[in-house]
Design a protein around this motif. Structure first.
Motif, mmCIF file in Angstrom:
data_model
loop_
_atom_site.group_PDB
_atom_site.id
_atom_site.type_symbol
_atom_site.label_atom_id
_atom_site.label_comp_id
_atom_site.label_asym_id
_atom_site.label_seq_id
_atom_site.Cartn_x
_atom_site.Cartn_y
_atom_site.Cartn_z
ATOM 1 N N THR A 44 50.963 22.472 3.055
ATOM 2 C CA THR A 44 49.563 22.217 3.397
ATOM 3 C C THR A 44 49.479 21.126 4.458
ATOM 4 O OG1 THR A 44 49.315 20.575 1.636
ATOM 5 C CG2 THR A 44 48.756 22.879 1.110
ATOM 6 N N TYR A 45 48.312 21.009 5.047
ATOM 7 C CA TYR A 45 48.101 20.004 6.085
ATOM 8 C C TYR A 45 46.739 19.375 5.871
ATOM 9 C CZ TYR A 45 47.228 17.886 10.640
ATOM 10 O OH TYR A 45 46.930 17.005 11.652
ATOM 11 N N ALA A 46 46.724 18.050 5.809
ATOM 12 C CA ALA A 46 45.473 17.305 5.631
ATOM 13 C C ALA A 46 44.776 17.185 6.979
ATOM 14 C CB ALA A 46 45.758 15.932 5.041
ATOM 15 N N VAL A 47 43.606 17.779 7.073
ATOM 16 C CA VAL A 47 42.882 17.781 8.338
ATOM 17 C C VAL A 47 42.420 16.373 8.678
ATOM 18 C CG1 VAL A 47 40.882 18.701 9.567
ATOM 19 C CG2 VAL A 47 42.128 20.146 7.942
ATOM 20 N N LEU A 383 41.545 15.925 24.837
ATOM 21 C CA LEU A 383 40.383 15.759 23.963
ATOM 22 C C LEU A 383 40.676 14.674 22.937
ATOM 23 C CD1 LEU A 383 39.672 19.556 23.388
ATOM 24 C CD2 LEU A 383 38.767 18.066 25.183
ATOM 25 N N ASP A 384 39.818 13.693 22.860
ATOM 26 C CA ASP A 384 39.981 12.591 21.916
ATOM 27 C C ASP A 384 39.043 12.779 20.723
ATOM 28 O OD1 ASP A 384 41.860 11.316 23.555
ATOM 29 O OD2 ASP A 384 40.247 10.379 24.734
ATOM 30 N N ASP A 385 39.541 12.347 19.553
ATOM 31 C CA ASP A 385 38.727 12.291 18.339
ATOM 32 C C ASP A 385 38.133 13.669 17.989
ATOM 33 O OD1 ASP A 385 37.777 10.844 16.160
ATOM 34 O OD2 ASP A 385 35.821 10.495 17.112
ATOM 35 N N VAL A 386 39.004 14.687 17.948
ATOM 36 C CA VAL A 386 38.564 16.037 17.583
ATOM 37 C C VAL A 386 39.244 16.458 16.282
ATOM 38 C CG1 VAL A 386 38.118 16.739 19.945
ATOM 39 C CG2 VAL A 386 40.387 17.091 18.977
ATOM 40 N N ILE A 387 38.572 17.313 15.521
ATOM 41 C CA ILE A 387 39.177 17.915 14.332
ATOM 42 C C ILE A 387 40.212 18.941 14.797
ATOM 43 C CG2 ILE A 387 38.759 19.329 12.291
ATOM 44 C CD1 ILE A 387 37.690 16.555 12.004
ATOM 45 N N ARG A 388 41.428 18.836 14.307
ATOM 46 C CA ARG A 388 42.473 19.753 14.737
ATOM 47 C C ARG A 388 43.287 20.191 13.526
ATOM 48 N NH1 ARG A 388 46.938 15.750 17.670
ATOM 49 N NH2 ARG A 388 47.561 14.691 15.753
ATOM 50 N N VAL A 389 43.801 21.413 13.610
ATOM 51 C CA VAL A 389 44.654 21.957 12.555
ATOM 52 C C VAL A 389 45.858 22.615 13.205
ATOM 53 C CG1 VAL A 389 42.739 22.339 10.952
ATOM 54 C CG2 VAL A 389 43.404 24.152 12.536
ATOM 55 N N PRO A 390 46.947 22.767 12.484
ATOM 56 C CA PRO A 390 48.111 23.444 13.048
ATOM 57 C C PRO A 390 47.802 24.905 13.376
ATOM 58 C CG PRO A 390 48.713 22.175 11.108
ATOM 59 C CD PRO A 390 47.231 22.200 11.147
ATOM 60 N N VAL A 391 48.407 25.410 14.458
ATOM 61 C CA VAL A 391 48.231 26.809 14.847
ATOM 62 C C VAL A 391 48.668 27.723 13.717
ATOM 63 C CG1 VAL A 391 48.997 28.591 16.463
ATOM 64 C CG2 VAL A 391 48.499 26.288 17.305
ATOM 65 N N ALA A 392 49.712 27.351 12.988
ATOM 66 C CA ALA A 392 50.241 28.197 11.917
ATOM 67 C C ALA A 392 49.289 28.330 10.744
ATOM 68 C CB ALA A 392 51.579 27.645 11.430
ATOM 69 N N ALA A 393 48.272 27.467 10.666
ATOM 70 C CA ALA A 393 47.330 27.542 9.546
ATOM 71 C C ALA A 393 46.172 28.493 9.822
ATOM 72 C CB ALA A 393 46.791 26.152 9.225
ATOM 73 N N VAL A 394 46.073 28.998 11.038
ATOM 74 C CA VAL A 394 44.916 29.795 11.443
ATOM 75 C C VAL A 394 45.313 31.274 11.484
ATOM 76 C CG1 VAL A 394 43.243 30.222 13.267
ATOM 77 C CG2 VAL A 394 43.996 27.883 12.783
ATOM 78 N N LEU A 432 35.433 22.955 9.319
ATOM 79 C CA LEU A 432 36.350 22.036 8.647
ATOM 80 C C LEU A 432 35.935 20.608 8.949
ATOM 81 C CD1 LEU A 432 39.890 23.610 9.265
ATOM 82 C CD2 LEU A 432 38.644 23.528 7.099
ATOM 83 N N GLY A 433 36.335 19.718 8.028
ATOM 84 C CA GLY A 433 36.079 18.309 8.234
ATOM 85 C C GLY A 433 37.319 17.502 7.911
ATOM 86 N N ALA A 434 37.295 16.252 8.336
ATOM 87 C CA ALA A 434 38.421 15.376 8.058
ATOM 88 C C ALA A 434 38.616 15.261 6.548
ATOM 89 C CB ALA A 434 38.181 14.007 8.682
ATOM 90 N N GLY A 435 39.868 15.374 6.114
ATOM 91 C CA GLY A 435 40.184 15.295 4.694
ATOM 92 C C GLY A 435 40.409 16.636 4.047
ATOM 93 N N ASP A 436 39.911 17.732 4.647
ATOM 94 C CA ASP A 436 40.208 19.062 4.111
ATOM 95 C C ASP A 436 41.700 19.326 4.198
ATOM 96 O OD1 ASP A 436 37.588 19.564 3.510
ATOM 97 O OD2 ASP A 436 37.154 20.622 5.394
ATOM 98 N N GLU A 437 42.203 20.099 3.214
ATOM 99 C CA GLU A 437 43.637 20.396 3.157
ATOM 100 C C GLU A 437 43.813 21.905 3.335
ATOM 101 O OE1 GLU A 437 47.476 19.152 0.387
ATOM 102 O OE2 GLU A 437 45.426 18.767 -0.285
#
Length: 472
Positions: A44-47, A383-394, A432-437
């Protein structure tokens, strides 16, 4: 080094199908059958918010932005007898190319012969022209004056004879009145006056004919001869000059059959500067006038030429920051120019359309040489201060983009809106928001994700080119 990579905002069509195939490949190799409740931290990855750098990476080659072109200066087609090796460091006066001189030597001999013959003709016509000019002066100041003086002298003589005849007639007439002269003698005196008068008129007519007709006609003839002589001389002189010029050019070209370096530097073949249309010069090759034989690059001013795919060329602009990786390390540069016309595409390029793009390198950087390979990473956006997730999670389907979020109540499917991406992270605009896993590689652990991937794969395969059952 990473090979050609283009980071796009979305995945669709065949590219989408390939992404699904990749996901299923991961599933096949990493599926553990582990229940969702047993997903550990490494799956898992903590957003969280962070910086996302969007880049384009292309392979290219180094070349100089300033090249001294060493061209063939000999007319016609010429054979190369010897050429210096590619990449040789030379000094002023070093021989670079030797051309065959047999044809040039024959041309020198032939042109020299014609030049001498033409010059002889020109000198002869020059003498004829001078004579033609003198002939006019000789007539106007010589023969004409003599003729006129002779006619005027004859006129004076005739006028004197007329005066004498008239005096004798008058004297005889007086004697006849007194009875001392016969009528026959009077007739003789009268006849003498008439003959003398006719003779004076003839002498005056000769002068008029000389002035009105003979002199102008003779001058026209002499002036025509002068003009003709002038034209012949001009033609002979021009022919002589041209033949002498041809001979001089041939002698000058003979000097250019041995090409020498004018300054010190590195010698490269045109192909080392990415001049694909200019063949490398080899011994025995045939070259022509103004053909670029060799290049002498300015190693203090180097650049990289890369090809940008047509799908993203509109995103590339001059001034963009670039990271250039070369065998000796990494350099920073920027985009200098983007071609407005694409390279010719064909089977040799896999029908891939690309636009030439020039990237600058630091000036006076040691060790850079033309032809050296380089990988250029163009920074499209940071891009600074953006919500990001790993490509493999999408997981992206035909209609929506999905992730699976781990919660206290279990794993939940969630639809998200994505933005820019690179090869590691995707920016999330909504969902998604910061803290989502989020679950990494959800198709490997979550049956629902696996089913979505399989269904999307089937839909993508139906649309692959060449499939007789594909739908339009």
């Amino acid at each position: 080094m990473r090979s050609n990579r283009v980071y796009l905002k979305t995945i669709g069509g065949i590219g989408f199908a390939l992404a699904i195939l990749s996901a299923l490949g991961i599933f096949a190799t990493r599926s553990t059958g582990r229940p969702e409740s047993q997903l550990d931290v490494k799956h898992t990855y903590a957003v969280k918010k962070g910086t996302l750098r969007v880049t384009v990476v292309e392979q290219g080659g180094l070349e100089s932005s300033e090249n001294i072109e060493i061209k063939c200066k000999v007319r016609g087609r010429n054979t190369v007898n010897w050429v210096i090796e590619n990449g040789t460091q030379v000094q002023p006066g070093d021989v670079l190319v030797r051309l065959d001189t047999l044809a040039i030597e024959d041309a020198i001999n032939e042109r020299s012969k014609y030049a001498f013959q033409s010059r002889a003709s020109a000198e002869n016509s020059q003498a004829i022209l001078a004579n033609a000019k003198l002939a006019i002066k000789e007539y106007t100041e010589g023969r004409y004056q003599v003729q006129m003086m002779t006619l005027e002298k004859n006129l004076k003589i005739s006028q004197a004879s007329l005066l004498l005849a008239k005096n004798q007639y008058e004297h005889t007439e007086k004697l006849s009145v007194r009875g001392f002269a016969h009528d026959r003698e009077m007739d003789q005196r009268r006849l003498a006056v008439n003959q003398a008068t006719l003779d004076v008129d003839a002498r005056k007519n000769d002068i008029d004919v000389l002035e009105k007709y003979t002199r102008p006609m003779k001058l026209k003839t002499l002036e025509g001869d002068l003009a003709s002589a002038q034209a012949r001389h001009d033609a002979n002189e021009e022919r002589a000059v041209l033949d002498e010029k041809r001979a001089s050019i041939a002698r000058e070209e003979f000097k250019h059959c041995v090409i020498k370096a004018e300054r010190s530097g590195l010698i490269i073949f045109p192909s080392a500067a990415a001049w694909k249309s200019a063949p490398d010069v080899t011994e025995g090759a045939t070259v022509h006038k103004d053909q670029v034989l060799l290049l002498m690059p300015n190693l203090d001013k180097m650049q990289v030429k890369i090809g940008i795919h047509e799908s993203i060329v509109k995103q590339i602009r001059p001034g963009m920051k670039c990271i250039i990786s070369i065998p000796d390390g990494k350099l920073e540069g920027e985009v200098l120019a983007v071609a407005s016309v694409a390279r010719p595409a064909g089977w040799w390029t896999g029908n891939m359309v690309k636009y030439d793009t020039i990237v600058s390198l630091p000036e006076n950087y040691p060790g850079l040489k033309p032809g050296m390979s380089a990988e250029v990473e163009i920074v499209i956006a940071e891009l600074d201060d953006v919500i990001r997730v790993p490509v493999a999670a999408v997981l992206q389907t035909a209609s929506e983009t999905l992730v699976w979020v781990k919660t206290d109540g279990g794993v939940q499917r969630r639809v998200i809106q994505i933005g820019e991406s690179n090869d590691v992270f995707i920016a999330v605009r909504d969902g998604l928001g910061a803290g989502d896993e989020v679950v990494i590689d959800p198709a490997a652990f979550i049956p629902e994700a696996k089913q979505e991937a399989l269904k999307t794969l089937e839909e993508a395969q139906e649309k692959l080119p060449g499939d007789p059952d594909r739908t339009e």
